[in-house]
Design a protein around this motif. Structure first.
Motif, mmCIF file in Angstrom:
data_model
loop_
_atom_site.group_PDB
_atom_site.id
_atom_site.type_symbol
_atom_site.label_atom_id
_atom_site.label_comp_id
_atom_site.label_asym_id
_atom_site.label_seq_id
_atom_site.Cartn_x
_atom_site.Cartn_y
_atom_site.Cartn_z
ATOM 1 N N GLY A 109 11.935 22.560 -3.047
ATOM 2 C CA GLY A 109 10.596 23.004 -3.385
ATOM 3 C C GLY A 109 9.993 22.317 -4.593
ATOM 4 N N LEU A 110 10.567 21.184 -4.998
ATOM 5 C CA LEU A 110 10.029 20.456 -6.147
ATOM 6 C C LEU A 110 8.797 19.638 -5.765
ATOM 7 N N ARG A 111 8.608 19.409 -4.469
ATOM 8 C CA ARG A 111 7.408 18.766 -3.965
ATOM 9 C C ARG A 111 7.252 19.168 -2.504
ATOM 10 N N PHE B 181 14.662 12.426 -2.788
ATOM 11 C CA PHE B 181 13.386 13.050 -2.450
ATOM 12 C C PHE B 181 13.518 14.004 -1.266
ATOM 13 N N GLY B 182 14.486 13.746 -0.388
ATOM 14 C CA GLY B 182 14.750 14.721 0.660
ATOM 15 C C GLY B 182 15.233 16.034 0.071
ATOM 16 N N ASP C 91 9.169 8.529 -16.414
ATOM 17 C CA ASP C 91 9.616 9.918 -16.271
ATOM 18 C C ASP C 91 8.486 10.901 -15.965
ATOM 19 N N PRO C 92 7.826 10.714 -14.816
ATOM 20 C CA PRO C 92 6.752 11.652 -14.460
ATOM 21 C C PRO C 92 7.319 12.932 -13.842
ATOM 22 N N ASP C 93 6.447 13.822 -13.450
ATOM 23 C CA ASP C 93 6.855 14.978 -12.663
ATOM 24 C C ASP C 93 7.298 14.483 -11.282
ATOM 25 N N VAL C 94 8.293 15.133 -10.703
ATOM 26 C CA VAL C 94 8.795 14.705 -9.398
ATOM 27 C C VAL C 94 7.671 14.626 -8.371
ATOM 28 N N ALA C 95 6.754 15.575 -8.395
ATOM 29 C CA ALA C 95 5.676 15.632 -7.404
ATOM 30 C C ALA C 95 4.672 14.494 -7.548
#
Length: 299
Positions: free
Chosen positions: A87-89, A80-81, A41-45
């Motif tokens: 704007g999450l990555r 991820f798209g 469970d990391p950060d999305v980026a």
């Protein structure tokens, strides 16, 4: 944002905005939840293409099928798209991810003569006994086959979905796409008998709009529909591991065998891509252009 939080937002998005089916949403959530667990469970980026490749590789080591791997890839591509748009990555790691090729699995079908014999016997017995459950089951089987419906579509039908004058049914398929599908004379006979003689006997209030009712008067559930089909056509196909989709597969194959145009069958099935329909051509021997009533063995 943590992956787990983003996954919840994404699955809400595909359910409410893109209006994907509940089954598709559940599959996406399961795939993405598995990715969350495998990456702690990391950060999305922080997720990169190597994380995704490792995740897919570990799935192959567990013996997951090619079709499931392809679906997992589609799940992360969509996620991820969407993350990039939200704007999450700033990038999309799936752009360098190769989609596994799906193996070709031929659908399970029943021979038209044997299936016709079973359906005729079910309809005749139901007419003779007048039993509401038997009338319902006969109508369900005939409509699943006669209109090549998905089980979720059949269970979701309302009484006013039918036009019994023209023998057509209005269906809302995947992505809430509407189509109008014809059904043949045997299905019309079975449906009329159910609506007029069987359905009133099972009405208990509640959802009175549903076409197919359970024994307690509520809308017929998908699991019950599976059991009805399994008991009816399992012996015809020679396996107990059979469900309503076998009737849809059989209808599509029999239509093409009878000479129906491939694009007409695509429209009837509600397939977005012609390639999805082409799998049924493996048993077709002739390519003629014919209308439904000339092609369907029970028209």
């Amino acid at each position: 944002m943590r992956m787990s939080d983003a996954v919840e937002r994404y699955t809400e998005h595909v359910a409410k905005v893109r209006r994907l089916s509940p089954a598709t949403v559940r599959a996406y959530r399961a795939d993405l939840s598995d990715l969350v667990a495998s990456t702690a469970d990391p950060d999305v980026a922080e997720v990169d293409v190597e994380h995704l490749r490792e995740w897919l590789w570990s799935a192959t080591q567990r013996g997951i099928s090619r079709a499931s791997l392809a679906r997992r890839t589609a799940s992360v591509r969509g996620f991820f798209g969407w993350s990039s748009v939200e704007g999450l990555r700033t990038d999309d790691p799936t752009l360098r991810l190769v989609t596994p090729k799906r193996g070709r699995t031929l659908p399970t079908i029943a021979a038209a003569p044997a299936l016709g014999t079973v359906l005729d016997a079910r309809r005749t017995d139901a007419d003779d006994t007048g039993d509401p459950i038997a009338l319902r089951d006969a109508a369900l089987l005939e409509l699943l086959y006669g209109a090549a419906l998905r089980v979720s579509e059949a269970c979701g039908l309302d009484v006013d979905s039918l036009d019994r004058t023209t023998a057509t049914v209005r269906v809302f398929g995947k992505g809430a796409k509407e189509r109008v599908v014809p059904y043949g004379a045997p299905a019309a006979q079975a449906v009329d008998a159910w609506v007029v003689r069987g359905r009133p006997a099972l009405l208990r209030g509640g959802d009175t709009s549903a076409l197919f009712l359970g024994a307690r008067g509520g809308r017929l559930g998908v699991r019950t529909a599976y059991d009805i089909v399994r008991r009816a056509i399992g012996p015809v196909i020679g396996t107990d591991a059979v469900g309503p989709h076998a009737l849809r597969h059989s209808a599509a194959t029999h239509l093409l065998d009878g000479g129906a145009d491939l694009r007409a069958v695509q429209e009837m099935l509600g397939h977005a891509s012609l390639g999805t329909t082409q799998i049924y051509t493996h048993v077709s021997t002739e390519r003629l252009t014919a209308a439904y009533r000339l092609a369907h063995p029970r028209a």
